[in-house]
Design a protein around this motif. Structure first.
Motif, PDB file in Angstrom:
ATOM      1  N   THR A 170     -14.463  71.516   6.062  1.00  0.00           N
ATOM      2  CA  THR A 170     -15.019  72.838   6.354  1.00  0.00           C
ATOM      3  C   THR A 170     -16.163  72.747   7.367  1.00  0.00           C
ATOM      4  O   THR A 170     -16.173  73.512   8.335  1.00  0.00           O
ATOM      5  CB  THR A 170     -15.455  73.531   5.043  1.00  0.00           C
ATOM      6  OG1 THR A 170     -14.283  73.703   4.246  1.00  0.00           O
ATOM      7  CG2 THR A 170     -16.100  74.883   5.300  1.00  0.00           C
ATOM      8  N   PRO A 171     -17.130  71.826   7.212  1.00  0.00           N
ATOM      9  CA  PRO A 171     -18.186  71.745   8.235  1.00  0.00           C
ATOM     10  C   PRO A 171     -17.634  71.437   9.633  1.00  0.00           C
ATOM     11  O   PRO A 171     -18.123  71.979  10.627  1.00  0.00           O
ATOM     12  CB  PRO A 171     -19.077  70.593   7.740  1.00  0.00           C
ATOM     13  CG  PRO A 171     -18.802  70.488   6.277  1.00  0.00           C
ATOM     14  CD  PRO A 171     -17.388  70.935   6.067  1.00  0.00           C
ATOM     15  N   LEU A 172     -16.605  70.591   9.702  1.00  0.00           N
ATOM     16  CA  LEU A 172     -16.045  70.296  11.028  1.00  0.00           C
ATOM     17  C   LEU A 172     -15.439  71.569  11.619  1.00  0.00           C
ATOM     18  O   LEU A 172     -15.622  71.877  12.795  1.00  0.00           O
ATOM     19  CB  LEU A 172     -15.000  69.184  10.953  1.00  0.00           C
ATOM     20  CG  LEU A 172     -14.546  68.682  12.332  1.00  0.00           C
ATOM     21  CD1 LEU A 172     -14.142  67.217  12.279  1.00  0.00           C
ATOM     22  CD2 LEU A 172     -13.400  69.475  12.900  1.00  0.00           C
ATOM     23  N   PHE A 173     -14.739  72.325  10.783  1.00  0.00           N
ATOM     24  CA  PHE A 173     -14.135  73.551  11.302  1.00  0.00           C
ATOM     25  C   PHE A 173     -15.173  74.584  11.692  1.00  0.00           C
ATOM     26  O   PHE A 173     -15.032  75.292  12.691  1.00  0.00           O
ATOM     27  CB  PHE A 173     -13.086  74.122  10.337  1.00  0.00           C
ATOM     28  CG  PHE A 173     -11.757  74.031  11.003  1.00  0.00           C
ATOM     29  CD1 PHE A 173     -11.325  75.052  11.840  1.00  0.00           C
ATOM     30  CD2 PHE A 173     -10.993  72.891  10.893  1.00  0.00           C
ATOM     31  CE1 PHE A 173     -10.136  74.938  12.534  1.00  0.00           C
ATOM     32  CE2 PHE A 173      -9.807  72.770  11.585  1.00  0.00           C
ATOM     33  CZ  PHE A 173      -9.377  73.800  12.405  1.00  0.00           C
ATOM     34  N   GLN A 174     -16.257  74.630  10.908  1.00  0.00           N
ATOM     35  CA  GLN A 174     -17.345  75.555  11.280  1.00  0.00           C
ATOM     36  C   GLN A 174     -17.919  75.162  12.636  1.00  0.00           C
ATOM     37  O   GLN A 174     -18.194  76.016  13.476  1.00  0.00           O
ATOM     38  CB  GLN A 174     -18.437  75.567  10.203  1.00  0.00           C
ATOM     39  CG  GLN A 174     -18.004  76.373   8.990  1.00  0.00           C
ATOM     40  CD  GLN A 174     -18.892  76.127   7.771  1.00  0.00           C
ATOM     41  OE1 GLN A 174     -19.683  75.163   7.744  1.00  0.00           O
ATOM     42  NE2 GLN A 174     -18.764  76.967   6.756  1.00  0.00           N
ATOM     43  N   ALA A 175     -18.093  73.854  12.830  1.00  0.00           N
ATOM     44  CA  ALA A 175     -18.635  73.374  14.106  1.00  0.00           C
ATOM     45  C   ALA A 175     -17.674  73.695  15.249  1.00  0.00           C
ATOM     46  O   ALA A 175     -18.087  74.145  16.325  1.00  0.00           O
ATOM     47  CB  ALA A 175     -18.901  71.868  14.034  1.00  0.00           C
ATOM     48  N   LEU A 176     -16.382  73.501  15.018  1.00  0.00           N
ATOM     49  CA  LEU A 176     -15.396  73.785  16.064  1.00  0.00           C
ATOM     50  C   LEU A 176     -15.387  75.285  16.385  1.00  0.00           C
ATOM     51  O   LEU A 176     -15.400  75.676  17.560  1.00  0.00           O
ATOM     52  CB  LEU A 176     -13.998  73.322  15.628  1.00  0.00           C
ATOM     53  CG  LEU A 176     -12.880  73.555  16.644  1.00  0.00           C
ATOM     54  CD1 LEU A 176     -13.141  72.805  17.950  1.00  0.00           C
ATOM     55  CD2 LEU A 176     -11.524  73.142  16.073  1.00  0.00           C
ATOM     56  N   ASN A 177     -15.407  76.112  15.340  1.00  0.00           N
ATOM     57  CA  ASN A 177     -15.415  77.560  15.577  1.00  0.00           C
ATOM     58  C   ASN A 177     -16.658  77.989  16.347  1.00  0.00           C
ATOM     59  O   ASN A 177     -16.583  78.836  17.241  1.00  0.00           O
ATOM     60  CB  ASN A 177     -15.331  78.319  14.247  1.00  0.00           C
ATOM     61  CG  ASN A 177     -13.915  78.304  13.676  1.00  0.00           C
ATOM     62  OD1 ASN A 177     -12.962  77.989  14.382  1.00  0.00           O
ATOM     63  ND2 ASN A 177     -13.785  78.644  12.410  1.00  0.00           N
ATOM     64  N   ALA A 178     -17.807  77.393  15.999  1.00  0.00           N
ATOM     65  CA  ALA A 178     -19.054  77.755  16.691  1.00  0.00           C
ATOM     66  C   ALA A 178     -18.967  77.372  18.168  1.00  0.00           C
ATOM     67  O   ALA A 178     -19.360  78.143  19.053  1.00  0.00           O
ATOM     68  CB  ALA A 178     -20.244  77.071  16.024  1.00  0.00           C
ATOM     69  N   GLU A 179     -18.428  76.193  18.446  1.00  0.00           N
ATOM     70  CA  GLU A 179     -18.291  75.767  19.845  1.00  0.00           C
ATOM     71  C   GLU A 179     -17.276  76.649  20.584  1.00  0.00           C
ATOM     72  O   GLU A 179     -17.476  76.981  21.751  1.00  0.00           O
ATOM     73  CB  GLU A 179     -17.871  74.291  19.931  1.00  0.00           C
ATOM     74  CG  GLU A 179     -18.922  73.300  19.456  1.00  0.00           C
ATOM     75  CD  GLU A 179     -20.239  73.370  20.230  1.00  0.00           C
ATOM     76  OE1 GLU A 179     -20.245  73.798  21.397  1.00  0.00           O
ATOM     77  OE2 GLU A 179     -21.286  73.011  19.645  1.00  0.00           O
ATOM     78  N   LEU A 180     -16.208  77.000  19.895  1.00  0.00           N
ATOM     79  CA  LEU A 180     -15.194  77.859  20.531  1.00  0.00           C
ATOM     80  C   LEU A 180     -15.804  79.210  20.893  1.00  0.00           C
ATOM     81  O   LEU A 180     -15.554  79.755  21.967  1.00  0.00           O
ATOM     82  CB  LEU A 180     -13.998  78.065  19.598  1.00  0.00           C
ATOM     83  CG  LEU A 180     -13.005  76.907  19.534  1.00  0.00           C
ATOM     84  CD1 LEU A 180     -12.011  77.108  18.387  1.00  0.00           C
ATOM     85  CD2 LEU A 180     -12.243  76.748  20.855  1.00  0.00           C
ATOM     86  N   GLU A 181     -16.620  79.754  19.983  1.00  0.00           N
ATOM     87  CA  GLU A 181     -17.267  81.037  20.266  1.00  0.00           C
ATOM     88  C   GLU A 181     -18.169  80.927  21.495  1.00  0.00           C
ATOM     89  O   GLU A 181     -18.176  81.799  22.353  1.00  0.00           O
ATOM     90  CB  GLU A 181     -18.106  81.477  19.070  1.00  0.00           C
ATOM     91  CG  GLU A 181     -17.460  82.595  18.287  1.00  0.00           C
ATOM     92  CD  GLU A 181     -18.102  82.775  16.924  1.00  0.00           C
ATOM     93  OE1 GLU A 181     -19.336  82.898  16.848  1.00  0.00           O
ATOM     94  OE2 GLU A 181     -17.338  82.763  15.927  1.00  0.00           O
ATOM     95  N   LYS A 182     -18.913  79.826  21.557  1.00  0.00           N
ATOM     96  CA  LYS A 182     -19.818  79.632  22.703  1.00  0.00           C
ATOM     97  C   LYS A 182     -19.043  79.575  24.008  1.00  0.00           C
ATOM     98  O   LYS A 182     -19.408  80.239  24.981  1.00  0.00           O
ATOM     99  CB  LYS A 182     -20.607  78.317  22.556  1.00  0.00           C
ATOM    100  CG  LYS A 182     -21.899  78.463  21.793  1.00  0.00           C
ATOM    101  CD  LYS A 182     -22.729  77.183  21.940  1.00  0.00           C
ATOM    102  CE  LYS A 182     -23.118  76.668  20.572  1.00  0.00           C
ATOM    103  NZ  LYS A 182     -23.556  75.283  20.537  1.00  0.00           N
ATOM    104  N   VAL A 183     -17.999  78.776  24.050  1.00  0.00           N
ATOM    105  CA  VAL A 183     -17.286  78.610  25.317  1.00  0.00           C
ATOM    106  C   VAL A 183     -16.468  79.852  25.672  1.00  0.00           C
ATOM    107  O   VAL A 183     -16.265  80.147  26.842  1.00  0.00           O
ATOM    108  CB  VAL A 183     -16.419  77.325  25.363  1.00  0.00           C
ATOM    109  CG1 VAL A 183     -17.293  76.095  25.216  1.00  0.00           C
ATOM    110  CG2 VAL A 183     -15.311  77.336  24.337  1.00  0.00           C
ATOM    111  N   GLU A 184     -16.025  80.571  24.640  1.00  0.00           N
ATOM    112  CA  GLU A 184     -15.301  81.821  24.916  1.00  0.00           C
ATOM    113  C   GLU A 184     -16.220  82.819  25.636  1.00  0.00           C
ATOM    114  O   GLU A 184     -15.808  83.553  26.509  1.00  0.00           O
ATOM    115  CB  GLU A 184     -14.773  82.412  23.595  1.00  0.00           C
ATOM    116  CG  GLU A 184     -14.073  83.759  23.714  1.00  0.00           C
ATOM    117  CD  GLU A 184     -12.619  83.692  24.201  1.00  0.00           C
ATOM    118  OE1 GLU A 184     -12.267  82.720  24.898  1.00  0.00           O
ATOM    119  OE2 GLU A 184     -11.868  84.618  23.895  1.00  0.00           O
TER     120      GLU A 184
END
Ligand code: CO8
Length: 262
Positions: free
Chosen positions: A34-48
């Motif tokens: 879950t923390p890895l996915f949260q980190a990935l989602n946060a990065e995806l939001e930033k780059v989007e």
């Protein structure tokens, strides 16, 4: 936190147009906690949201993509908790990203890792990468598209074979089956090839790229008649863009187009 304890390391291509998100939990073979996915989602939001980013590469680097959801985290889960907290439901975030995503797979892409790879718009792998949906060996089934997207991509017989036997396939087979579109050559870096491919996409106008992604993805969701209508609508709308005028003028004038993203 230093770069080495970040679960997802964001970097950029040399010309800055491609965001590279590298899963970084090597000791657990990038198991998708879950923390890895949260980190990935946060990065995806930033780059989007970042205007300078025109394409995204998701990778685990040159050794392992991801060996699946984190089994140690899932082991003692109960139904009520999983259901009410929407356990792993946020994995779907990536499907809402409008920018093109290029997946780069070396080593294992298993279970949730295979499903994450399949969520890429373009998937690139090494010939000896390993794709599988081994959930059946754990008493479960795929939970993030492994029974749905995989079936659209490779057909029922092959998807059923993978889901019911846990069979592993290599990158060469994945390419033959249509799961992967490009393989690295001997000695070539999968991340470099993905970045190169992403740079090609990033070099085109943003509006047309987004429309192309939307139209192809619609083919997986919509009946043909509706998909064709959506495609035609998007196609016709692109004649309202400066990039269409510029692209066609550049062709007629035998020069390179300069995209305006509008
Ligand atoms: N979860 C947690 N830890 C893992 C995982 C995993 N999926 N995979 C590997 N690890 C850990 C190992 O436990 C080990 O840790 P430790 O050193 O603390 O024991 C470390 O990573 C290295 O692994 P191995 O020692 O096992 O390495 P090997 O090279 O011997 O084997 C394998 C590599 C074959 C990949 C092996 O690790 C393996 O079989 N892993 C599990 C693969 C698997 O079954 N994946 C599917 C998981 S289920 C899933 O993904 C469901 C997705 C549903 C999504 C739902 C979304 C809503």
């Amino acid at each position: 936190t230093t770069a080495s304890d970040r679960l997802v390391i964001p970097t950029r291509s040399p010309n800055n147009t491609v965001a590279i998100l590298t899963l970084n939990r090597p000791k657990a073979l990038n198991a998708l906690s879950t923390p890895l996915f949260q980190a990935l989602n946060a990065e995806l939001e930033k780059v989007e949201e970042d205007e300078s980013v025109r394409a995204i590469v998701i990778t685990g680097g040159e050794k392992v993509f991801a060996a699946g959801a984190d089994i140690k985290e899932m082991k003692d889960k109960e139904f009520a908790e999983a259901y009410t907290t929407n356990f792993l439901g946020s994995w779907n975030k990536i499907a809402s990203i409008r920018k093109p995503i290029i997946g780069a797979v070396a080593g294992y892409a298993l279970g949730g890792g295979c499903e994450l790879a399949m969520l890429s718009d373009i998937l690139i792998a090494t010939p000896n990468a390993t794709f599988a949906q081994p959930e059946i060996t754990l008493g479960i089934i795929p939970g993030m598209g492994g029974s749905q997207r995989l079936t659209s991509l490779v057909g029922k017989a092959r998807a059923m074979d993978m889901v019911l036997t846990g069979r592993k396939i290599d990158g060469v087979t994945a390419e033959r089956w249509g799961l992967v579109s490009r393989l690295t050559k001997e000695g070539e870096s999968v991340v470099d090839l993905a970045v190169k491919t992403a740079e090609t996409v990033a070099g085109f106008g943003k509006v047309a790229v987004q429309a192309g992604k939307e139209a192809v993805n619609a083919a997986l969701d919509l009946p043909l008649e509706q998909g064709l209508r959506l495609e035609r609508r998007l196609f016709q709308q692109l004649f309202a863009t400066q990039d269409q005028k510029e692209g066609m003028a550049a062709f007629a004038e035998k020069r390179k187009a300069t995209w305006q993203d509008k």
